[in-house]
Every structure is written in C-alpha cells, then in structure tokens.
Scaffold this active site. Structure first.
Site, PDB file in Angstrom:
ATOM      1  CG  ASP A  59      -1.417   7.521 -10.562  1.00 15.17           C
ATOM      2  OD1 ASP A  59      -0.510   6.887 -11.033  1.00 15.17           O
ATOM      3  OD2 ASP A  59      -2.715   6.733 -10.690  1.00 15.17           O
TER       4      ASP A  59
ATOM      5  CE1 TYR B  76       2.683   0.579  -2.515  1.00 14.83           C
ATOM      6  CE2 TYR B  76       2.925  -0.493  -4.554  1.00 14.83           C
ATOM      7  CZ  TYR B  76       2.882   1.030  -3.660  1.00 14.83           C
ATOM      8  OH  TYR B  76       2.224   1.924  -4.227  1.00 14.83           O
TER       9      TYR B  76
ATOM     10  CE  LYS C 157       6.649  13.349   6.284  1.00 14.86           C
ATOM     11  NZ  LYS C 157       6.255  14.756   6.342  1.00 14.86           N
TER      12      LYS C 157
ATOM     13  CG  ASP D  63       5.765  16.412   3.738  1.00 14.92           C
ATOM     14  OD1 ASP D  63       6.721  16.802   2.986  1.00 14.92           O
ATOM     15  OD2 ASP D  63       5.392  17.117   4.822  1.00 14.92           O
TER      16      ASP D  63
HETATM   17  C1  COI Z   1      -1.544  -2.103  -8.417  1.00 14.89           C
HETATM   18  C2  COI Z   1      -0.499  -1.232  -7.614  1.00 14.89           C
HETATM   19  C3  COI Z   1       0.267  -2.290  -7.082  1.00 14.89           C
HETATM   20  C4  COI Z   1       0.657  -0.610  -8.418  1.00 14.89           C
HETATM   21  C5  COI Z   1       0.278   0.251  -8.763  1.00 14.89           C
HETATM   22  O1  COI Z   1      -0.722   1.221  -8.243  1.00 14.89           O
HETATM   23  C6  COI Z   1       1.256   0.805  -9.726  1.00 14.89           C
HETATM   24  O2  COI Z   1       2.577  -0.223 -10.382  1.00 14.89           O
HETATM   25  O3  COI Z   1       1.281   2.262 -10.870  1.00 14.89           O
HETATM   26 MG    MG Z   2      -0.339   3.752  -9.474  1.00 17.86          MG
END
Ligand code: COI
Ligand code: MG
Ligand code: NAI
Length: 350
Positions: free
Chosen positions: A246, A136, A186, A218
């Site tokens: 997520d 990032y 990984k 994975d």
């Molecule tokens: C929007 C991004 C910079 C980051 C992201 O998806 C998160 O921090 O969960």
């Molecule tokens: Mg996110």
C-alpha cells in the site's frame, strides 16, 4: 474453452472489475466469463461471504478476476461471516501462496506520486508477498487475563517449508529481472523472522548469481520513501507485504494503479488476480474509482494463467498510452469517471 471467474465483490470491486472485463472482451481471445457472488454481497444474498457455489466456480475456472471485498455494514459480524474472510478463504483453499505486487511509475504520473519526481521516476519493483501464512492465518481469539482485563491475540508463525517455497519464487523472479533480492523481515525482534532469514540465507547458496540483502521492515518502510529505486524484488511475509505494498502504491502515484497476481506455483493455473486496494466504501457508487489496477490485474491474468504475454503487453501499453495522453481519475488529479478511464484504455488498445 477458457473460463474466467469474475468475483467482483463489494464497494468499488464491481465498478473496476467491469472495466477490466471490457478490456479482456475487446481482445477477442475467446474467453468465457462466469460471475459469482463474494464478500458482503454473498453474505447478504446467501448468508456466507464465500458460498460453496462461489468456491466451485473459482476452482473450475482457468483464472479468477477478483474485485474487492469489505462492507462497513458487516464490520460487527462474527469474524467468520465478514467479507474479508472470502479472500482469505480463497487464498487458502486454492493454495495461492505467492502474491506478486508490481509497483512501477507509469510515465506522466510523477505529479501524482507522493514523492519528488526524480525519486518517483526510479520506481520499478515487485513486492513478493507470502500469502498463505503469518499472523493472518495463526490461532487468534479473545481471552480474559487473570486480572480480568480483555486481551486479543493472533499468533504469528512460519514453518521452514512455507518460507522456502516463497523464497524460491523470489530468487527465481530475481534471476529473471536484475539478480537483486531484498528480503524484508523483523529478525531483530521476532523469532518468526529469524527463521525466515535463516531459511532465505540457506537457500541463497543455490542462487550465487543473485545479490541477496536483508532489511528490517521499519527501515524498508523508510527506504521505500527515501530511495525506492534501490529495490527490484522484495520478498516478505504476509503482514509486512500487505503494508509495504500500500505504501509503494502511493510512491507510484495511487493505490488505484497497483495490480496483483496470487499464484500457487511459479506459473499459475487458476491464479487469482486483483487490484491491491480494497472496496473503498468512501468512494463506492460515485464513479470515482481508478480502474487501472483492475485492468492491469487482467493483464497479469493473461500473462501468468493463460500464457498470453502478447495480449498482456497490449493491455499494459494501452494503460500507459492512456495516461500519457492525460487520462486521469480523481486519485490521479483528474476528473474522469471510472468508465471514462475504461474508455480511454480501450481507445488506446491497438
Ligand atoms: C483484506 C485483507 C484480507 C487483505 C489485504 O488488505 C490485502 O490483501 O491487500
Ligand atoms: Mg492490503
Ligand atoms: N483484497 C481485498 O478485497 C481487500 C479488502 N479490503 C477491505 O476494503 C475495505 C476498505 O478498506 P480501506 O482500508 O479503506 O482500504 P481501501 O484500499 O479500500 O481504500 C483506501 C483508500 O484508498 C482509496 N482507493 C482505494 N482504491 C482506489 C481506487 N481504485 N481508485 C481511487 N481511490 C482508491 C479509497 O477511496 C480510500 O480512501 C475494508 O472492508 C477492508 O477490509 C482492504 C484491502 C484489500
């Protein structure tokens, strides 16, 4: 006087943050709130997703309650003007390298989980995501190869100091929980991950009481669905932690349930607290967003930045009680609006 910066942002950000603020206000803790524009809202009003005034408000505050940033109208902007740069900029400017993302199945939410109830019931973990490095924040760009084809590139890297400081938080957290730490990388393919693994192993000598395991990302994605109960503390890099959290959220019922704390040290003066989800443009403005992740982020704020453990537990108990009583937004299979869910949590606050 304790000041909380409210950076509500875009889409459902303001909707869920409003409910978290109501809950904080109900606790009578003598908090002062200072609102500032961030993300697309700031871009449209002031020409930049993270205006200097907003950064000042964030730096001055004792803690930051953040909603979400992201607006489809900004997707074609030059990257530095896109809303998402605001949250990346805040994480960098405030040195918020440790991102705590607890995933727990609240009682009664088994039916909302994407997993079988007996599997989902075991979920009680923290995904500790490094937040200041990785792909990032590496060099990125577009270039044209010798044969004329276009290429995009983003450099992934970690130095050993960056790995060590997040690994220390991981081991310390494991000591306070079940003495179990799983480092996800990984290393079979990436040198960045090989360094990550080497540093974590070196550091483990200082924590003989913690059972350290390693897992490729994975496999970790698969194990999170197969048997999430095996995990207690997961420590991982920025990209892998983003994705795995997520995924963990749906195992625990909904992405609308997972809060987070972003800290610059183990106990976090001016930490930033936000739900793990984004601005959800598909449901924004419709009263459909689940505010629980934002409300639980407010609880983490009280715990980590204001040293108010009792008040934090009160909020968590209220969310739990509201859910047990059947309060559900559409993501959890119910029909409540965002503010009705906020009402239900407030009603359960004792
Ligand atoms: C929007 C991004 C910079 C980051 C992201 O998806 C998160 O921090 O969960
Ligand atoms: Mg996110
Ligand atoms: N920290 C931040 O501010 C983040 C910002 N984003 C941004 O948000 C925008 C949308 O990104 P997406 O990939 O769609 O991710 P998202 O997390 O905003 O939404 C993904 C899906 O989950 C649902 N969802 C999210 N939060 C919910 C809630 N509280 N209650 C009920 N349903 C919820 C959405 O409706 C959508 O279907 C993009 O601009 C993205 O860059 C994404 C993640 C984090």
């Amino acid at each position: 006087m304790t000041t909380i910066a409210i950076l509500a942002g875009d889409g459902i950000g303001p909707e869920v943050t409003a409910q978290a603020r109501r809950v904080l206000e109900a606790l009578d803790l003598d908090l002062t709130f200072e609102d500032a524009l961030v993300g697309g809202a700031a871009y449209f009003a002031a020409g930049h997703p993270l205006p200097p005034e907003t950064l000042d408000v964030a730096k001055r505050a004792d803690a930051i309650l953040f909603g979400a940033v992201g607006d489809p109208r900004c997707d074609a902007l030059e990257r530095r003007f896109r809303p998402e740069q605001a949250i990346l900029g805040l994480r960098a400017a405030l040195g918020l390298f440790a991102n705590l993302r607890p995933a727990t199945l609240f009682p009664g939410l088994e039916d909302a989980s994407a997993l079988r109830p007996e599997v989902a019931r075991e979920i009680d973990m923290v995904i500790l995501r490094e937040l200041n490095g990785d792909v990032y924040f590496g060099e990125k760009g577009f270039r044209t190869a010798a044969n004329g084809t276009r290429e995009g590139y983003d450099v992934m890297s970690y130095n050993e100091a960056e790995v060590r400081r997040i690994a220390v938080v991981g081991f310390e957290m494991a000591k306070r929980r079940k003495n179990k730490l799983c480092s996800v990388d990984k290393a079979n393919v990436l040198e960045t991950s090989q360094l990550w693994r080497d540093v974590v192993v070196e550091l483990s000598a200082d924590y003989p009481e913690v059972a350290l395991t390693h897992m490729y990302v994975d496999n970790a994605a698969m194990q999170l669905v197969r048997n999430p109960g095996q995990f207690d503390v997961i420590v991982t890099g920025n990209l892998f932690g983003d994705i795995l959290s997520d995924q963990a959220s749906m195992c625990a019922g909904s992405i609308g349930m997972l809060p987070s704390a972003s800290l610059s040290a183990w106990s976090g003066a001016n930490g930033l607290y936000e739900p793990i989800h984004g601005s959800a443009p598909d449901i924004a403005g419709q009263g459909k967003a689940n505010p629980c992740a934002a409300i639980l982020s407010a609880a983490m704020l009280l715990r980590h930045s204001l040293n108010q453990e009792e008040a934090a537990l009160k909020i968590e108990a209220a969310v739990s009680a509201a859910l047990v009583a059947g309060a559900r937004t559409p993501d959890l299979g119910g029909t409540m609006t965002t503010s009705e869910m906020g009402d239900a949590v407030l009603a359960a606050l004792v």
